[in-house]
Design an enzyme around this catalytic site. Sequence first.
Site, PDB file in Angstrom:
ATOM      1  N   CYS A   1      14.765  -5.285   7.346  1.00  0.00           N
ATOM      2  CA  CYS A   1      16.147  -5.311   7.872  1.00  0.00           C
ATOM      3  C   CYS A   1      16.313  -6.184   9.032  1.00  0.00           C
ATOM      4  O   CYS A   1      15.458  -6.201   9.818  1.00  0.00           O
ATOM      5  CB  CYS A   1      16.569  -3.975   8.069  1.00  0.00           C
ATOM      6  SG  CYS A   1      16.575  -2.696   7.016  1.00  0.00           S
TER       7      CYS A   1
ATOM      8  N   ARG B   1      13.766 -10.916   6.345  1.00  0.00           N
ATOM      9  CA  ARG B   1      13.313  -9.492   6.543  1.00  0.00           C
ATOM     10  C   ARG B   1      13.833  -8.527   5.446  1.00  0.00           C
ATOM     11  O   ARG B   1      13.575  -7.237   5.581  1.00  0.00           O
ATOM     12  CB  ARG B   1      13.900  -9.073   7.864  1.00  0.00           C
ATOM     13  CG  ARG B   1      13.563  -9.996   8.816  1.00  0.00           C
ATOM     14  CD  ARG B   1      14.036  -9.585  10.089  1.00  0.00           C
ATOM     15  NE  ARG B   1      13.919  -8.463  10.892  1.00  0.00           N
ATOM     16  CZ  ARG B   1      12.549  -8.015  11.259  1.00  0.00           C
ATOM     17  NH1 ARG B   1      11.833  -9.177  11.878  1.00  0.00           N
ATOM     18  NH2 ARG B   1      12.257  -6.999  11.697  1.00  0.00           N
TER      19      ARG B   1
ATOM     20  N   TRP C   1      16.703  -4.260   3.668  1.00  0.00           N
ATOM     21  CA  TRP C   1      15.539  -3.884   2.858  1.00  0.00           C
ATOM     22  C   TRP C   1      15.343  -2.509   2.691  1.00  0.00           C
ATOM     23  O   TRP C   1      15.292  -1.524   3.636  1.00  0.00           O
ATOM     24  CB  TRP C   1      14.234  -4.434   3.542  1.00  0.00           C
ATOM     25  CG  TRP C   1      12.995  -4.264   2.561  1.00  0.00           C
ATOM     26  CD1 TRP C   1      12.739  -5.316   1.707  1.00  0.00           C
ATOM     27  CD2 TRP C   1      11.996  -3.255   2.383  1.00  0.00           C
ATOM     28  NE1 TRP C   1      11.475  -4.649   0.991  1.00  0.00           N
ATOM     29  CE2 TRP C   1      11.156  -3.692   1.478  1.00  0.00           C
ATOM     30  CE3 TRP C   1      11.805  -2.097   3.061  1.00  0.00           C
ATOM     31  CZ2 TRP C   1      10.164  -2.544   0.874  1.00  0.00           C
ATOM     32  CZ3 TRP C   1      10.607  -1.182   2.798  1.00  0.00           C
ATOM     33  CH2 TRP C   1       9.986  -1.838   1.891  1.00  0.00           C
TER      34      TRP C   1
ATOM     35  N   ASN D   1      17.677  -0.599  11.667  1.00  0.00           N
ATOM     36  CA  ASN D   1      16.389  -1.221  11.059  1.00  0.00           C
ATOM     37  C   ASN D   1      15.029  -0.119  11.485  1.00  0.00           C
ATOM     38  O   ASN D   1      14.874   0.380  12.565  1.00  0.00           O
ATOM     39  CB  ASN D   1      15.922  -2.758  11.652  1.00  0.00           C
ATOM     40  CG  ASN D   1      14.570  -3.010  11.306  1.00  0.00           C
ATOM     41  OD1 ASN D   1      14.127  -2.558  10.296  1.00  0.00           O
ATOM     42  ND2 ASN D   1      14.059  -3.765  12.186  1.00  0.00           N
ATOM     43  N   GLY D   2      14.624   0.774  10.447  1.00  0.00           N
ATOM     44  CA  GLY D   2      13.495   1.522  10.541  1.00  0.00           C
ATOM     45  C   GLY D   2      13.720   2.606   9.745  1.00  0.00           C
ATOM     46  O   GLY D   2      14.524   2.618   8.813  1.00  0.00           O
TER      47      GLY D   2
ATOM     48  N   GLU E   1      -6.924 -13.562  -1.714  1.00  0.00           N
ATOM     49  CA  GLU E   1      -5.666 -14.342  -1.003  1.00  0.00           C
ATOM     50  C   GLU E   1      -5.026 -14.879  -2.351  1.00  0.00           C
ATOM     51  O   GLU E   1      -3.784 -14.945  -2.321  1.00  0.00           O
ATOM     52  CB  GLU E   1      -5.906 -15.027   0.194  1.00  0.00           C
ATOM     53  CG  GLU E   1      -4.743 -15.753   0.681  1.00  0.00           C
ATOM     54  CD  GLU E   1      -3.629 -14.781   1.193  1.00  0.00           C
ATOM     55  OE1 GLU E   1      -3.856 -13.450   1.036  1.00  0.00           O
ATOM     56  OE2 GLU E   1      -2.774 -15.565   1.506  1.00  0.00           O
TER      57      GLU E   1
ATOM     58  N   LYS F   1      -1.012 -14.187  -3.464  1.00  0.00           N
ATOM     59  CA  LYS F   1       0.021 -15.006  -3.482  1.00  0.00           C
ATOM     60  C   LYS F   1       0.475 -15.413  -4.591  1.00  0.00           C
ATOM     61  O   LYS F   1       1.772 -15.233  -4.928  1.00  0.00           O
ATOM     62  CB  LYS F   1      -0.643 -16.554  -2.988  1.00  0.00           C
ATOM     63  CG  LYS F   1      -0.930 -16.685  -1.706  1.00  0.00           C
ATOM     64  CD  LYS F   1       0.046 -16.710  -0.835  1.00  0.00           C
ATOM     65  CE  LYS F   1       0.663 -15.377  -0.230  1.00  0.00           C
ATOM     66  NZ  LYS F   1      -0.258 -14.813   0.995  1.00  0.00           N
TER      67      LYS F   1
ATOM     68  N   GLU G   1       2.693 -11.983  -5.980  1.00  0.00           N
ATOM     69  CA  GLU G   1       3.896 -11.595  -5.112  1.00  0.00           C
ATOM     70  C   GLU G   1       5.009 -12.582  -5.220  1.00  0.00           C
ATOM     71  O   GLU G   1       6.170 -12.030  -5.175  1.00  0.00           O
ATOM     72  CB  GLU G   1       3.550 -11.338  -3.617  1.00  0.00           C
ATOM     73  CG  GLU G   1       3.156 -12.743  -2.949  1.00  0.00           C
ATOM     74  CD  GLU G   1       2.928 -12.521  -1.501  1.00  0.00           C
ATOM     75  OE1 GLU G   1       3.469 -11.689  -0.755  1.00  0.00           O
ATOM     76  OE2 GLU G   1       2.127 -13.280  -0.978  1.00  0.00           O
TER      77      GLU G   1
ATOM     78  N   HIS H   1     -19.225  -5.765 -13.824  1.00  0.00           N
ATOM     79  CA  HIS H   1     -19.370  -4.341 -13.603  1.00  0.00           C
ATOM     80  C   HIS H   1     -17.909  -3.895 -14.086  1.00  0.00           C
ATOM     81  O   HIS H   1     -17.666  -2.881 -13.498  1.00  0.00           O
ATOM     82  CB  HIS H   1     -19.662  -3.795 -12.171  1.00  0.00           C
ATOM     83  CG  HIS H   1     -20.879  -4.490 -11.559  1.00  0.00           C
ATOM     84  ND1 HIS H   1     -22.120  -3.759 -12.175  1.00  0.00           N
ATOM     85  CD2 HIS H   1     -21.288  -5.393 -10.802  1.00  0.00           C
ATOM     86  CE1 HIS H   1     -23.323  -4.294 -11.587  1.00  0.00           C
ATOM     87  NE2 HIS H   1     -22.630  -5.348 -10.563  1.00  0.00           N
TER      88      HIS H   1
ATOM     89  N   LYS I   1       9.549  -9.912   4.781  1.00  0.00           N
ATOM     90  CA  LYS I   1       8.426 -10.338   5.724  1.00  0.00           C
ATOM     91  C   LYS I   1       7.731  -9.580   6.541  1.00  0.00           C
ATOM     92  O   LYS I   1       6.830  -9.870   6.826  1.00  0.00           O
ATOM     93  CB  LYS I   1       9.070 -11.446   6.570  1.00  0.00           C
ATOM     94  CG  LYS I   1       8.396 -12.507   7.290  1.00  0.00           C
ATOM     95  CD  LYS I   1       7.560 -13.350   6.148  1.00  0.00           C
ATOM     96  CE  LYS I   1       6.624 -14.209   6.992  1.00  0.00           C
ATOM     97  NZ  LYS I   1       5.306 -14.662   6.361  1.00  0.00           N
TER      98      LYS I   1
END
Length: 613
Positions: A2, A27, A75, A101-102, A486, A490, A493, A509, A608
């Site tokens: 947010c 955000r 968000w 926000n929270g 990583e 990438k 997402e 395995h 983000k």
Amino acid sequence: MCGIVGYVGHREAYSIIIKGLKRLEYRGYDSAGIALLNGNLNVYKKKGKVSDLEEFLGEDKHFLNSTIGMGHTRWATHGEPNDVNAHPHYSSNKDLAIIHNGIIENYSSLKMDLTLRGHVFLSDTDSEVFIHLIDDIRINNNCSLEEAVRVALSQVVGAYAIVIIAKDTPNQLIAARKGSPLVIGLGKNEFFIASDASPIIEYTNEVVYLNDQEVAIIKDNLLTIKNIEDVQMTPYIQKLELELEAIEKGGYEHFMLKEIMEQPKSILDCMRGRVDSVRGHLVLGGLNEYLYKLINAERIMIVACGTSWHAGLVAEYIFEEFTRIPVEVDYASEFRYRNPVVREGDVLIAISQSGETADTLAAIELAKSKGAVIIGVCNVVGSSIARASHAGAYLHAGPEIGVASTKAFTAQVTVLTMIALQVAHKKGSISDHLFRILLAEIESIPDKVSTVLKLNEKIKYISSIYKDAKNVLYLGRGYNFPVALEGALKLKEISYIHAEGYPAAEMKHGPIALIDKEMPVVVIATKDSSYEKVVSNIQEVRARKGQVIAIVTEGDTQVAKMADYTLEVPATHEALMPIVAVVPLQLLSYHISVMRGCNVDQPRNLAKSVTVE
Ligand code: F6R
């Protein structure tokens, strides 16, 4: 998560707020809304992006003469993304409005209580409860809004950054924070409030970062900061060093591409003034006071989330190899709830690009309460994690706006390597000769990354071949195992292709069962101590008809014979290879995402800065 913007002053508020919301859209982008005060307190909100809100408001901007207002880009946590759940939220009589926000953890008990007292809720959000609570306290105690906010803050459990606007006080904004960031810009007869400095920078470079449990009252051109016990605090005014160009796309189609391409510079920036191989110098000013704690640590714990956690895994290998101090790397979200053993004198390194990740912050608080020394490795200056740390080193990589982290990862690994080498050198666990060799190698990394970036067209071509893959496996060993993780993160997402990163030897395995002619396997097979073993792993993939895209060291001929495609990167010390080898994987995911028509900079469901747990 947010984004929040507030403005009060002499300019037209709407445009400042909309522009600010666009800067903060990284955000969250589930919905956007704005409240403007101009005699009436009007709220306009819409599901979707800030541009959807603008379209909804149309050409008729009758509110353009308002000089006070606030906006929010969401968000979603509580309540699906829709118009009603969008912020701002009104109080019952529409005299007050809030953006938040929270997460308010005790919102359901508060809501039940307030419902019994006659409050009617329109949304499913926790945030709406906040404004009804404030309103209820204000009416029942017949107190000022400022006092009602303070009392309400003592009753809510959770994290918040809020801004409140009231119909009857046309020159007042009230803001408060706990666990979610808030910065106040001080202009000439005007004030800006935002989740980060990006909406503020073009108007003023003087800012105050609000601390946890502080309330800012901006009224009649005056800023007063109090804590929730009503004690007045002295604002600490800081100068922003952010440049406007740093938060703009600079001709690139996406922030992610810009951030990938600027890595030679961002890596150079993070070592600027810190490394000098000729003189054998390595200085990290922010660590000086606590360096002895690292040197004498019996063990080092590293906590982080996502990409930063991958940087932490690379750091584990580097620290153990060069300092011989045992290292444990944890997801911050696991660490904080697993009753970890933390002893006095332990050192915890917290890695975070944003410096606001809620789980990482909570892990820090836990370790601190048990006597650990906290070293923060953050990008955002003045962020909550930077401030909660005893010491640390900033990345100086510049703002990272694309939701998928790229330049922060390479800067994190660079900074963590510098920390490890400084400790190792001071401790005497590496020779002066090796120390100098590694410093020179670090200095050469920006040029090597520039060389890798020249592969862009070839990577674009490879991307066109694999863009429709359903699954992709990424394999690496040793220092390159975190690079495989990583690379997979990438891809998934931003392109929504399922991808897994694995230590190459673990493939047999289990994951080897997945390999067939449809399965692309990206292997990081650079010349290092596990090279021969990785070559054998490639053979195993080939034997099952898997398609291989290999990242290899320049001049490699062995892997080229086996792989469908190879991408050659310059040679470097294996400890530094993650910084070089990750770059083609960033570009691969970028191009695949673009070719699949995905929103590269704002992938679905993500934000983000994860300021909720
Ligand atoms: C992935 C990504 C996330 C972040 C994670 C931690 O591209 O960006 O996985 O790395 O949310 O964020 P910070 O580093 O801000 O703590």
